[in-house]
Design a protein around this motif. Sequence first.
Motif, PDB file in Angstrom:
ATOM      1  N   HIS A  36       0.919  -1.172   0.124  1.00 15.25           N
ATOM      2  CA  HIS A  36       0.101   0.024   0.016  1.00 15.25           C
ATOM      3  C   HIS A  36       0.911   1.195   0.102  1.00 15.25           C
ATOM      4  CE1 HIS A  36      -3.401  -2.564   1.158  1.00 15.25           C
ATOM      5  NE2 HIS A  36      -2.556  -3.271   1.843  1.00 15.25           N
ATOM      6  N   ARG A  37       0.399   2.192  -0.865  1.00  9.51           N
ATOM      7  CA  ARG A  37       1.244   3.686  -0.846  1.00  9.51           C
ATOM      8  C   ARG A  37       0.453   4.661  -0.166  1.00  9.51           C
ATOM      9  NH1 ARG A  37       6.347   4.334  -1.463  1.00  9.51           N
ATOM     10  NH2 ARG A  37       5.524   6.190  -2.430  1.00  9.51           N
ATOM     11  N   ASP A  95       8.107   1.598   7.564  1.00  8.02           N
ATOM     12  CA  ASP A  95       7.676   0.271   7.116  1.00  8.02           C
ATOM     13  C   ASP A  95       6.585  -0.161   8.062  1.00  8.02           C
ATOM     14  OD1 ASP A  95       8.887   0.338   4.444  1.00  8.02           O
ATOM     15  OD2 ASP A  95      10.644   0.017   5.696  1.00  8.02           O
ATOM     16  N   ILE A  96       5.561  -0.561   7.723  1.00  7.23           N
ATOM     17  CA  ILE A  96       4.687  -1.418   8.551  1.00  7.23           C
ATOM     18  C   ILE A  96       4.531  -2.645   7.932  1.00  7.23           C
ATOM     19  CG2 ILE A  96       2.380  -1.353   9.707  1.00  7.23           C
ATOM     20  CD1 ILE A  96       2.314   1.623   9.512  1.00  7.23           C
ATOM     21  N   TRP A  97       4.707  -3.806   8.305  1.00  6.34           N
ATOM     22  CA  TRP A  97       4.403  -5.050   7.831  1.00  6.34           C
ATOM     23  C   TRP A  97       3.336  -5.841   8.648  1.00  6.34           C
ATOM     24  CZ3 TRP A  97       7.792  -5.498   3.747  1.00  6.34           C
ATOM     25  CH2 TRP A  97       8.943  -4.409   3.621  1.00  6.34           C
ATOM     26  N   ARG A  98       2.417  -6.490   7.816  1.00 10.09           N
ATOM     27  CA  ARG A  98       1.666  -7.408   8.565  1.00 10.09           C
ATOM     28  C   ARG A  98       2.000  -8.682   8.148  1.00 10.09           C
ATOM     29  NH1 ARG A  98      -2.738 -10.581   7.519  1.00 10.09           N
ATOM     30  NH2 ARG A  98      -3.061  -9.731   5.481  1.00 10.09           N
ATOM     31  N   GLU A 106       1.240  -7.940   3.888  1.00  7.74           N
ATOM     32  CA  GLU A 106       0.874  -6.604   3.414  1.00  7.74           C
ATOM     33  C   GLU A 106       1.999  -5.673   3.879  1.00  7.74           C
ATOM     34  OE1 GLU A 106      -3.446  -5.209   3.721  1.00  7.74           O
ATOM     35  OE2 GLU A 106      -3.197  -6.430   5.244  1.00  7.74           O
ATOM     36  N   ALA A 107       2.293  -4.643   3.243  1.00 10.66           N
ATOM     37  CA  ALA A 107       3.237  -3.722   3.792  1.00 10.66           C
ATOM     38  C   ALA A 107       2.668  -2.119   3.287  1.00 10.66           C
ATOM     39  CB  ALA A 107       4.664  -3.834   2.894  1.00 10.66           C
ATOM     40  N   TRP A 108       3.230  -1.272   4.286  1.00  8.98           N
ATOM     41  CA  TRP A 108       2.825   0.188   4.123  1.00  8.98           C
ATOM     42  C   TRP A 108       4.243   0.806   4.251  1.00  8.98           C
ATOM     43  CZ3 TRP A 108      -0.078  -3.229   6.641  1.00  8.98           C
ATOM     44  CH2 TRP A 108      -1.326  -3.477   6.406  1.00  8.98           C
TER      45      TRP A 108
END
Length: 129
Positions: A36-37, A95-98, A106-108
């Motif tokens: 996601h951006r 970075d946020i990783w699930r 998922e990544a932000w």
Amino acid sequence: MTTDNKNIVQGALTALVATGDVDALASLLSDDFVHHRPDATSKTKAEWLAAVGAALVPLGGMQVEIQHVLADGDHVVMHSKRRLPGAGPEIAVVDIWRLDEGLIAEAWEIIEPVTQAAANLTWWESADH
């Protein structure tokens, strides 16, 4: 689980930066991975890996200094400073990783050039004040 998730994320970044091998990163992503951006666009696993691979050529030799890695359940947050070789600009990245079943699902990512940080602290002020 939290420690395992932190190790997976740190291992993914370390492998990518150290080797430049996108395939090493691919094995750590779930098949339905989504990146996601902030502009509300997103990329599939294949699209994101292609973009990362294309970025590695001009970013070769990038220095990454991990500042913080925090984990809570299936989420890992990493704050790092990155710099291109020589006198390249420094950027701050969050970075946020699930993770799901040991894979990154998922990544932000938020990227901010350090030299622009002060201006971004007053984003709510109108230009004509």
